[in-house]
Design an enzyme around this catalytic site. Structure first.
Site, mmCIF file in Angstrom:
data_model
loop_
_atom_site.group_PDB
_atom_site.id
_atom_site.type_symbol
_atom_site.label_atom_id
_atom_site.label_comp_id
_atom_site.label_asym_id
_atom_site.label_seq_id
_atom_site.Cartn_x
_atom_site.Cartn_y
_atom_site.Cartn_z
ATOM 1 N N ASP A 9 -41.078 -18.022 -41.021
ATOM 2 C CA ASP A 9 -40.939 -18.648 -42.452
ATOM 3 C C ASP A 9 -41.627 -19.999 -42.785
ATOM 4 O O ASP A 9 -42.023 -20.300 -41.672
ATOM 5 C CB ASP A 9 -39.271 -18.899 -42.471
ATOM 6 N N SER A 10 -41.712 -20.454 -43.800
ATOM 7 C CA SER A 10 -42.338 -21.457 -44.241
ATOM 8 C C SER A 10 -41.427 -22.571 -43.729
ATOM 9 O O SER A 10 -42.085 -23.951 -43.363
ATOM 10 C CB SER A 10 -42.283 -21.542 -45.839
ATOM 11 N N TYR A 41 -43.931 -23.233 -49.262
ATOM 12 C CA TYR A 41 -45.048 -22.386 -49.668
ATOM 13 C C TYR A 41 -45.074 -22.004 -50.952
ATOM 14 O O TYR A 41 -46.066 -21.692 -51.694
ATOM 15 C CB TYR A 41 -44.739 -21.062 -48.800
ATOM 16 N N GLY A 42 -43.994 -22.283 -51.812
ATOM 17 C CA GLY A 42 -43.813 -21.773 -53.147
ATOM 18 C C GLY A 42 -44.832 -22.466 -54.112
ATOM 19 O O GLY A 42 -45.464 -21.655 -54.832
ATOM 20 N N CYS A 72 -39.913 -14.815 -45.311
ATOM 21 C CA CYS A 72 -40.203 -15.837 -46.415
ATOM 22 C C CYS A 72 -40.512 -15.009 -47.709
ATOM 23 O O CYS A 72 -41.445 -14.060 -47.630
ATOM 24 C CB CYS A 72 -41.287 -16.623 -46.028
ATOM 25 N N ASN A 73 -39.987 -15.111 -48.642
ATOM 26 C CA ASN A 73 -40.132 -14.389 -49.987
ATOM 27 C C ASN A 73 -41.511 -14.659 -50.453
ATOM 28 O O ASN A 73 -42.437 -13.630 -50.764
ATOM 29 C CB ASN A 73 -39.284 -14.582 -50.979
ATOM 30 N N THR A 74 -41.993 -15.868 -50.673
ATOM 31 C CA THR A 74 -43.223 -16.253 -50.840
ATOM 32 C C THR A 74 -44.235 -15.502 -50.088
ATOM 33 O O THR A 74 -45.523 -14.927 -50.651
ATOM 34 C CB THR A 74 -43.542 -17.968 -50.836
ATOM 35 N N GLU A 151 -34.645 -28.274 -46.551
ATOM 36 C CA GLU A 151 -35.555 -28.687 -45.703
ATOM 37 C C GLU A 151 -35.334 -30.157 -45.189
ATOM 38 O O GLU A 151 -35.409 -30.420 -44.021
ATOM 39 C CB GLU A 151 -36.951 -28.395 -46.075
ATOM 40 N N CYS A 183 -35.271 -16.393 -52.188
ATOM 41 C CA CYS A 183 -35.888 -17.499 -51.112
ATOM 42 C C CYS A 183 -34.830 -17.363 -50.031
ATOM 43 O O CYS A 183 -33.615 -17.524 -50.330
ATOM 44 C CB CYS A 183 -35.900 -18.782 -51.966
ATOM 45 N N THR A 184 -35.251 -17.306 -48.814
ATOM 46 C CA THR A 184 -34.412 -17.199 -47.610
ATOM 47 C C THR A 184 -33.841 -18.426 -47.502
ATOM 48 O O THR A 184 -32.792 -18.969 -46.698
ATOM 49 C CB THR A 184 -35.254 -16.761 -46.527
ATOM 50 N N HIS A 185 -34.400 -19.614 -48.133
ATOM 51 C CA HIS A 185 -33.447 -20.986 -48.116
ATOM 52 C C HIS A 185 -32.264 -20.986 -48.866
ATOM 53 O O HIS A 185 -31.520 -21.790 -48.587
ATOM 54 C CB HIS A 185 -34.532 -22.083 -48.606
#
Length: 268
Positions: A9-10, A41-42, A72-74, A151, A183-185
Site C-alpha cells: 500500500d501507499s 499516492y492519490g 491500494c485503490n490508486t 497517515e 481507499c483502503t485508508h
C-alpha cells in the site's frame, strides 16, 4: 519455509486488508509493505504510481511470496494490469472486490464512491460497477484530505469529524443507498463517515471481499497454508517507523499481540 501473501500500500491503509486476511486466514504469513515516505499516492500521476508499485513488487519478490495484493485503490487503478503481466504469481487488487460487494449490497442501484484524486479520475470504480450491472448509477467524489488524516494518526481525534464532513460535502445521502470506501485508508474513519452519511447509507469496505478472493484463489491453487504453527508476519515501511508501528499496533490489536511480528524499515 512458508510462502507469504505480500500486501502493499501507499502507507497504512492496506492494514485494513491485512487485518481481514489475518482474521479469515490465520495460518497465512503476511508480508506487508507501506510506502509511507511517499504517501499519499492519490495526487501523483498514474505513471509515477505505477513506477512506485513496480519498485515495491520487485523488492517483495525477494521473499518468494505466493501472491501479491495491491491493497491500494490508486495503485490498483494505475498498475494492476501492468504488474499482473510482469510476474508469474497471482496479483489481485481491491477495486473489483469492492465493486462486487457494492452491487450485492445496493437495493436502489444508486452507489456512491469516495476515493483519492487518482482513483476517482481513473474511472476504475465506475467501469467495474457498470461491468457488473450496466444500469447502476454512480456518484463519485475525491476526498484528498482523508489519507493524510490517517497517515498522521489523527483518525480518532475530535477534529476528524469536521474534516470528514467537509470532504464528503456534495455526497448526498438521500441519493445513494451504499457508499464504497474507495481507499483502503478510509475504514480507519468508518465510524466518522457513517456518522456524517447517516444510518441509511451502507458503507462498503473492500477488505472483507478481498480477503475472501485471496482465500478462493489459494484454495483453487492448492496453496492454502497447512502449518499448525502461528506465522511470523513481517511489516516494512519507508517512512516514520515509530508512527507506522503505532498505527499498525492499534489497528491490528489482538492479531499482532498473539502472533509473532517482525518490524523493519527499508529505503527504495
Amino acid at each position: 519455509m512458508q510462502q507469504a501473501i505480500a500486501i502493499l500500500d501507499s502507507g497504512v491503509g492496506g492494514l485494513t486488508v491485512a487485518k481481514e486476511v489475518m482474521r479469515q486466514l490465520p495460518r497465512e504469513k503476511v508480508i506487508y509493505f507501506g510506502d509511507t515516505a511517499r504517501a499519499p499516492y492519490g495526487p501523483r500521476t498514474p505513471e509515477e504510481v505505477r513506477d512506485f508499485t513496480e519498485q515495491i513488487v520487485d523488492y517483495l519478490l525477494q521473499y518468494n511470496p505466493k501472491m501479491i495484493v495491491i491493497a491500494c485503490n490508486t495503485a490498483t487503478a494505475a498498475a494492476l494490469d501492468y504488474i499482473s503481466d510482469k510476474v508469474s504469481i497471482p496479483v489481485i487488487g481491491v477495486i473489483h472486490p469492492g465493486a462486487r460487494a457494492a452491487i450485492s449490497a445496493t437495493k436502489t442501484g444508486h452507489v456512491g464512491v469516495i476515493g483519492t484524486v487518482g482513483t476517482v479520475s481513473s474511472g476504475a470504480y465506475t467501469a467495474a460497477l457498470k461491468q457488473l450491472s450496466p444500469f447502476v448509477e454512480v456518484q463519485s467524489r475525491a476526498c484528498p484530505t482523508l489519507v493524510p488524516l490517517v497517515e498522521q494518526g489523527l483518525f480518532r481525534t475530535a477534529k476528524s469529524f469536521d474534516i470528514v464532513r467537509e470532504a464528503l460535502h456534495g455526497m448526498r445521502p438521500e441519493e445513494i443507498d451504499c457508499l464504497i470506501l474507495g481507499c483502503t485508508h478510509y475504514p480507519f474513519l468508518m465510524d466518522t463517515i457513517q456518522q456524517v452519511m447517516g444510518p441509511r447509507v451502507k458503507l462498503i469496505s473492500s477488505a472483507d471481499e478481498t480477503a475472501r478472493e485471496i482465500s478462493t484463489i489459494l484454495y483453487d491453487k492448492g496453496q492454502l497454508a497447512s502449518s499448525e504453527d502461528l506465522p511470523v508476519h513481517q511489516f516494512f515501511c519507508t517512512g516514520d517507523s515509530v508512527m507506522f508501528q503505532s498505527i499498525a499496533t492499534e489497528w491490528l490489536g489482538e492479531h499482532i499481540k498473539r502472533t509473532p511480528v517482525v518490524w523493519q524499515i527499508t529505503k527504495l
